[in-house]
Design a protein around this motif. Structure first.
Motif, PDB file in Angstrom:
ATOM      1  N   THR A  39      26.269  -2.129  77.601  1.00  0.00           N
ATOM      2  CA  THR A  39      27.376  -1.142  77.553  1.00  0.00           C
ATOM      3  C   THR A  39      28.400  -1.269  76.984  1.00  0.00           C
ATOM      4  OG1 THR A  39      26.695  -0.446  79.550  1.00  0.00           O
ATOM      5  CG2 THR A  39      28.197   0.971  78.869  1.00  0.00           C
ATOM      6  N   ILE A  40      29.356  -2.363  77.166  1.00  0.00           N
ATOM      7  CA  ILE A  40      30.444  -2.842  76.925  1.00  0.00           C
ATOM      8  C   ILE A  40      30.409  -2.975  75.241  1.00  0.00           C
ATOM      9  CG2 ILE A  40      32.376  -4.673  76.505  1.00  0.00           C
ATOM     10  CD1 ILE A  40      32.274  -5.214  79.511  1.00  0.00           C
ATOM     11  N   GLN A  41      29.174  -3.676  74.825  1.00  0.00           N
ATOM     12  CA  GLN A  41      28.902  -4.052  73.681  1.00  0.00           C
ATOM     13  C   GLN A  41      28.763  -2.746  72.790  1.00  0.00           C
ATOM     14  OE1 GLN A  41      26.795  -7.096  71.903  1.00  0.00           O
ATOM     15  NE2 GLN A  41      28.156  -8.696  73.070  1.00  0.00           N
ATOM     16  N   LEU A  42      28.055  -1.990  73.178  1.00  0.00           N
ATOM     17  CA  LEU A  42      27.593  -0.365  72.418  1.00  0.00           C
ATOM     18  C   LEU A  42      29.093   0.240  72.388  1.00  0.00           C
ATOM     19  CD1 LEU A  42      24.493   0.646  74.161  1.00  0.00           C
ATOM     20  CD2 LEU A  42      24.928  -0.096  71.663  1.00  0.00           C
ATOM     21  N   VAL A  43      29.844   0.429  73.253  1.00  0.00           N
ATOM     22  CA  VAL A  43      31.297   1.198  73.120  1.00  0.00           C
ATOM     23  C   VAL A  43      31.936   0.504  72.408  1.00  0.00           C
ATOM     24  CG1 VAL A  43      33.186   1.542  74.593  1.00  0.00           C
ATOM     25  CG2 VAL A  43      31.036   1.871  75.529  1.00  0.00           C
ATOM     26  N   VAL A  44      32.186  -0.838  72.404  1.00  0.00           N
ATOM     27  CA  VAL A  44      33.064  -1.511  71.404  1.00  0.00           C
ATOM     28  C   VAL A  44      32.532  -1.331  70.003  1.00  0.00           C
ATOM     29  CG1 VAL A  44      33.729  -3.913  70.473  1.00  0.00           C
ATOM     30  CG2 VAL A  44      34.100  -3.112  72.859  1.00  0.00           C
ATOM     31  N   SER A  45      31.423  -1.655  69.832  1.00  0.00           N
ATOM     32  CA  SER A  45      30.666  -1.518  68.242  1.00  0.00           C
ATOM     33  C   SER A  45      30.866  -0.010  67.777  1.00  0.00           C
ATOM     34  CB  SER A  45      29.474  -1.961  68.114  1.00  0.00           C
ATOM     35  OG  SER A  45      28.655  -1.613  69.070  1.00  0.00           O
ATOM     36  N   SER A  46      30.593   0.942  68.853  1.00  0.00           N
ATOM     37  CA  SER A  46      30.518   2.226  68.144  1.00  0.00           C
ATOM     38  C   SER A  46      31.814   3.018  68.057  1.00  0.00           C
ATOM     39  CB  SER A  46      29.540   3.372  68.938  1.00  0.00           C
ATOM     40  OG  SER A  46      30.002   3.188  70.266  1.00  0.00           O
ATOM     41  N   VAL A  47      32.796   2.699  68.900  1.00  0.00           N
ATOM     42  CA  VAL A  47      34.066   3.291  68.676  1.00  0.00           C
ATOM     43  C   VAL A  47      34.856   2.333  67.901  1.00  0.00           C
ATOM     44  CG1 VAL A  47      36.221   3.913  70.284  1.00  0.00           C
ATOM     45  CG2 VAL A  47      33.750   4.466  71.157  1.00  0.00           C
ATOM     46  N   PHE A  48      35.227   1.325  68.379  1.00  0.00           N
ATOM     47  CA  PHE A  48      35.967   0.366  67.505  1.00  0.00           C
ATOM     48  C   PHE A  48      35.837   0.236  65.978  1.00  0.00           C
ATOM     49  CE2 PHE A  48      37.336  -3.890  66.058  1.00  0.00           C
ATOM     50  CZ  PHE A  48      39.030  -3.670  65.993  1.00  0.00           C
ATOM     51  N   LEU A  49      34.628  -0.264  65.834  1.00  0.00           N
ATOM     52  CA  LEU A  49      34.088  -0.677  64.634  1.00  0.00           C
ATOM     53  C   LEU A  49      34.069   0.686  63.749  1.00  0.00           C
ATOM     54  CD1 LEU A  49      31.332  -3.237  65.224  1.00  0.00           C
ATOM     55  CD2 LEU A  49      33.640  -3.661  64.252  1.00  0.00           C
ATOM     56  N   GLN A  50      33.631   1.572  64.347  1.00  0.00           N
ATOM     57  CA  GLN A  50      33.311   2.934  63.618  1.00  0.00           C
ATOM     58  C   GLN A  50      34.814   3.367  62.893  1.00  0.00           C
ATOM     59  OE1 GLN A  50      30.824   4.474  62.666  1.00  0.00           O
ATOM     60  NE2 GLN A  50      31.550   6.450  61.861  1.00  0.00           N
ATOM     61  N   ARG A  51      35.780   3.183  63.715  1.00  0.00           N
ATOM     62  CA  ARG A  51      37.068   3.701  63.461  1.00  0.00           C
ATOM     63  C   ARG A  51      37.218   2.917  62.416  1.00  0.00           C
ATOM     64  NH1 ARG A  51      40.284   5.369  68.155  1.00  0.00           N
ATOM     65  NH2 ARG A  51      38.940   7.320  68.729  1.00  0.00           N
ATOM     66  N   HIS A  52      37.498   1.513  62.661  1.00  0.00           N
ATOM     67  CA  HIS A  52      37.821   0.727  61.536  1.00  0.00           C
ATOM     68  C   HIS A  52      37.329   0.610  60.263  1.00  0.00           C
ATOM     69  CE1 HIS A  52      39.594  -3.202  60.294  1.00  0.00           C
ATOM     70  NE2 HIS A  52      38.215  -3.775  59.812  1.00  0.00           N
ATOM     71  N   PHE A  53      35.924   0.891  60.238  1.00  0.00           N
ATOM     72  CA  PHE A  53      35.238   0.908  58.932  1.00  0.00           C
ATOM     73  C   PHE A  53      35.407   2.287  58.204  1.00  0.00           C
ATOM     74  CE2 PHE A  53      33.076  -2.887  60.525  1.00  0.00           C
ATOM     75  CZ  PHE A  53      33.154  -3.438  59.175  1.00  0.00           C
ATOM     76  N   GLU A  54      35.782   3.314  59.010  1.00  0.00           N
ATOM     77  CA  GLU A  54      36.222   4.738  58.586  1.00  0.00           C
ATOM     78  C   GLU A  54      37.591   4.399  57.831  1.00  0.00           C
ATOM     79  OE1 GLU A  54      36.691   7.962  61.222  1.00  0.00           O
ATOM     80  OE2 GLU A  54      34.519   7.987  61.657  1.00  0.00           O
ATOM     81  N   ASP A  55      38.578   3.689  58.502  1.00  0.00           N
ATOM     82  CA  ASP A  55      39.651   3.533  57.870  1.00  0.00           C
ATOM     83  C   ASP A  55      39.808   2.605  56.435  1.00  0.00           C
ATOM     84  OD1 ASP A  55      41.032   4.766  59.766  1.00  0.00           O
ATOM     85  OD2 ASP A  55      41.963   3.109  60.861  1.00  0.00           O
ATOM     86  N   VAL A  56      38.705   1.664  56.598  1.00  0.00           N
ATOM     87  CA  VAL A  56      38.893   0.854  55.513  1.00  0.00           C
ATOM     88  C   VAL A  56      38.219   1.444  54.098  1.00  0.00           C
ATOM     89  CG1 VAL A  56      37.788  -1.142  54.335  1.00  0.00           C
ATOM     90  CG2 VAL A  56      38.651  -1.276  56.689  1.00  0.00           C
ATOM     91  N   THR A  57      37.219   2.378  54.531  1.00  0.00           N
ATOM     92  CA  THR A  57      36.658   3.495  53.557  1.00  0.00           C
ATOM     93  C   THR A  57      37.512   4.416  52.983  1.00  0.00           C
ATOM     94  OG1 THR A  57      34.428   2.980  54.707  1.00  0.00           O
ATOM     95  CG2 THR A  57      34.639   4.892  53.210  1.00  0.00           C
ATOM     96  N   ARG A  58      38.456   4.878  53.661  1.00  0.00           N
ATOM     97  CA  ARG A  58      39.148   5.884  53.294  1.00  0.00           C
ATOM     98  C   ARG A  58      40.323   5.207  52.442  1.00  0.00           C
ATOM     99  NH1 ARG A  58      39.162  10.722  56.105  1.00  0.00           N
ATOM    100  NH2 ARG A  58      38.621   9.747  58.096  1.00  0.00           N
ATOM    101  N   GLN A  59      40.578   3.986  52.633  1.00  0.00           N
ATOM    102  CA  GLN A  59      41.563   3.458  51.881  1.00  0.00           C
ATOM    103  C   GLN A  59      41.039   3.211  50.514  1.00  0.00           C
ATOM    104  OE1 GLN A  59      43.200  -0.027  53.913  1.00  0.00           O
ATOM    105  NE2 GLN A  59      43.969   1.447  55.626  1.00  0.00           N
ATOM    106  N   LEU A  60      39.839   2.600  50.526  1.00  0.00           N
ATOM    107  CA  LEU A  60      39.329   1.986  49.443  1.00  0.00           C
ATOM    108  C   LEU A  60      38.966   3.177  48.496  1.00  0.00           C
ATOM    109  CD1 LEU A  60      36.540  -0.639  50.435  1.00  0.00           C
ATOM    110  CD2 LEU A  60      38.496  -0.920  49.010  1.00  0.00           C
TER     111      LEU A  60
END
Ligand code: ATP
Ligand code: MG
Length: 438
Positions: A32-53
């Motif tokens: 559960t922790i892995q899923l939550v971390v990957s879906s929330v944190f990573l998702q956000r992170h990659f959205e930000d990077v994509t937006r900047q690029l």
């Protein structure tokens, strides 16, 4: 199969053993922790990077479009080549095309629409490695600009995912090893308790966590006390019987020297009877104390007892299964229990039928007779020592002490088995099931 309550279903699905449950408790939070971390944190992170690029890319596109307006297509082409943008014919007319699983694609399209004026369509689908942007040029025909996808969105987080899954698996394994060590003492305690319930004594030392240790010590105390009681009972009964036997022997000797008067024969008979009683008490007191657990062929044992009863003049039918595995029992004790049951059947029912059934986890020996049986409300009483129901009947066949069933019951329990009295459907009298665990 009947309808089951949802809770029953859940119970059936969940593992029943301690190991399974502990593993579940361990794995569920980690996953559960892995899923939550990957879906929330990573998702956000990659959205930000994509937006900047994509934002940076939009600046380039805007510059190319401005150059085209002011300095003409040739200058624009030159600039486009310099920043690796391909200008050409639109592949699509308008509208956005992307795959549903392309999560960063949505962000790319959104950012382009916001930051590049005149975008009428974005195609991420025809070629997944490219971003194809169609721009409306007012009076002139629409124009397409194609850029490699890598400039618009972050690459998939493969490495990070691999590391996360690998560490997750590793940590679960490590935790499981530790957990196993914690669970082993509990299992050993359970095994020792189960063995003691079946009359076996196994080596056991309390170990493990504090609570398990104290449960283990409590078990050892309990076992010692029970063994003490049993020993005390044996000692007392055999002591009494033994001490009574000495004066009895003296009486017999004295009787032998008496003149042959009519009273003498009666006295001899009384002394004999008393001796027989004492022997029975001794048997009861010893129980199976002299007998060790042995791997025994149950069919041979049953046949032996039945043979003995037949030799004594009883009519005993025997029904054995084709094949029976050996069982770990105290053969002398079981033999005595079965002998008692058969002699009851012969005494109270004139005839006996013995059968053996191999069940999944136990061995069942059944003795039935066509006698009067025992009414249901008196069955518990009949199992108690020194209880004889209905003294008047069958007196001609001699009366017992009332220990036969008690001894058989005791022997069954000392094996971790049971003795059950029922109505005999087949013969109309009593049916006794002697069940021993395998
Ligand atoms: N097969 C049976 N049918 C009817 N009654 C029975 C049967 N077996 C036992 N009983 C009743 O249960 C009582 C207790 O039986 P148990 O075998 O313990 O003692 P007993 O047969 O009287 O004496 P002992 O077996 O010590 O010689 C008996 O007195 C009898 O009344
Ligand atoms: Mg009896």
């Amino acid at each position: 199969m009947g309808r089951m309550k949802p809770s029953a279903w859940i119970k059936r699905l969940l593992p029943r053993g301690l190991y399974g449950r502990a593993a579940l408790i361990l794995i569920v939070p980690v996953v559960t922790i892995q899923l939550v971390v990957s879906s929330v944190f990573l998702q956000r992170h990659f959205e930000d990077v994509t937006r900047q690029l994509t934002g940076a890319l939009s600046l380039d596109l805007n510059l190319i479009l401005a150059t085209m307006d002011e300095d003409g297509p040739v200058a624009a082409q030159a600039l486009a080549r310099a920043v690796s943008v391909e200008i050409g014919e639109p592949r699509i007319e308008s509208g956005n095309h992307w795959y549903f699983y392309d999560l960063s694609g949505v962000i790319v399209i959104e950012t382009l629409e916001q930051q590049v004026p005149g975008v009428i369509g974005v195609d991420l689908r025809s070629d997944e490695r490219e971003v194809h942007v169609v721009v409306d040029r007012g009076a002139e025909p629409p124009l397409a600009m194609t850029i490699t996808r890598r400039r618009a969105s972050a690459a998939a987080p493969h490495q990070l995912l691999v590391i996360m899954v690998a560490t997750g698996v590793l940590m679960t394994l490590v935790a499981f090893v530790f957990l196993r060590n914690q669970l082993r003492p509990i299992r050993r305690l359970a095994e020792a308790a189960e063995a003691f319930g079946k009359g076996r004594r196994t080596e056991y030392h309390p170990s493990g966590a504090l609570e398990v240790r104290s449960a283990g010590r409590a078990f050892l105390d309990m076992r010692a006390r029970i063994e003490g009681y049993l020993e005390q009972r044996t000692l007392m009964l055999s002591g009494v019987s033994h001490d009574l036997r000495t004066p009895l022997t003296r009486m017999r000797l004295a009787l032998g020297m008496l003149e042959d008067v009519p009273e003498r024969a009666e006295l001899v008979q009384d002394v004999d009877e008393m001796e027989a009683l004492l022997n029975t008490f001794l048997d009861f007191a010893r129980g199976d104390a002299l007998d060790d657990l042995e791997l025994t062929d149950p069919m041979a044992l049953v046949s032996r007892v039945v043979e003995n009863a037949r030799r004594g003049g009883g009519e005993v039918a025997l029904d054995l299964p084709d094949d029976a595995p050996e069982v770990l029992i105290r053969p002398m004790a079981v033999q005595r229990a079965l002998g008692n049951l058969i002699s009851n059947a012969l005494r109270y029912g004139d005839r006996a039928a013995v059968s053996v059934a191999i069940l999944e986890r136990s061995l069942r020996i059944t003795v039935e007779d066509p006698g009067r049986g025992i009414p249901a409300h008196r069955r518990e009483e009949a199992l108690r020592p020194f209880i004889r129901l209905d003294d008047a009947r069958n007196q001609n066949k001699g009366s017992g002490v009332g220990l036969g069933l008690a001894i058989a019951h005791d022997i069954a329990r000392r094996h971790g088995g049971s003795l059950a009295l029922r109505d005999s459907v087949a013969m109309g009298g009593l049916r006794v099931d002697l069940t021993l665990p395998r």
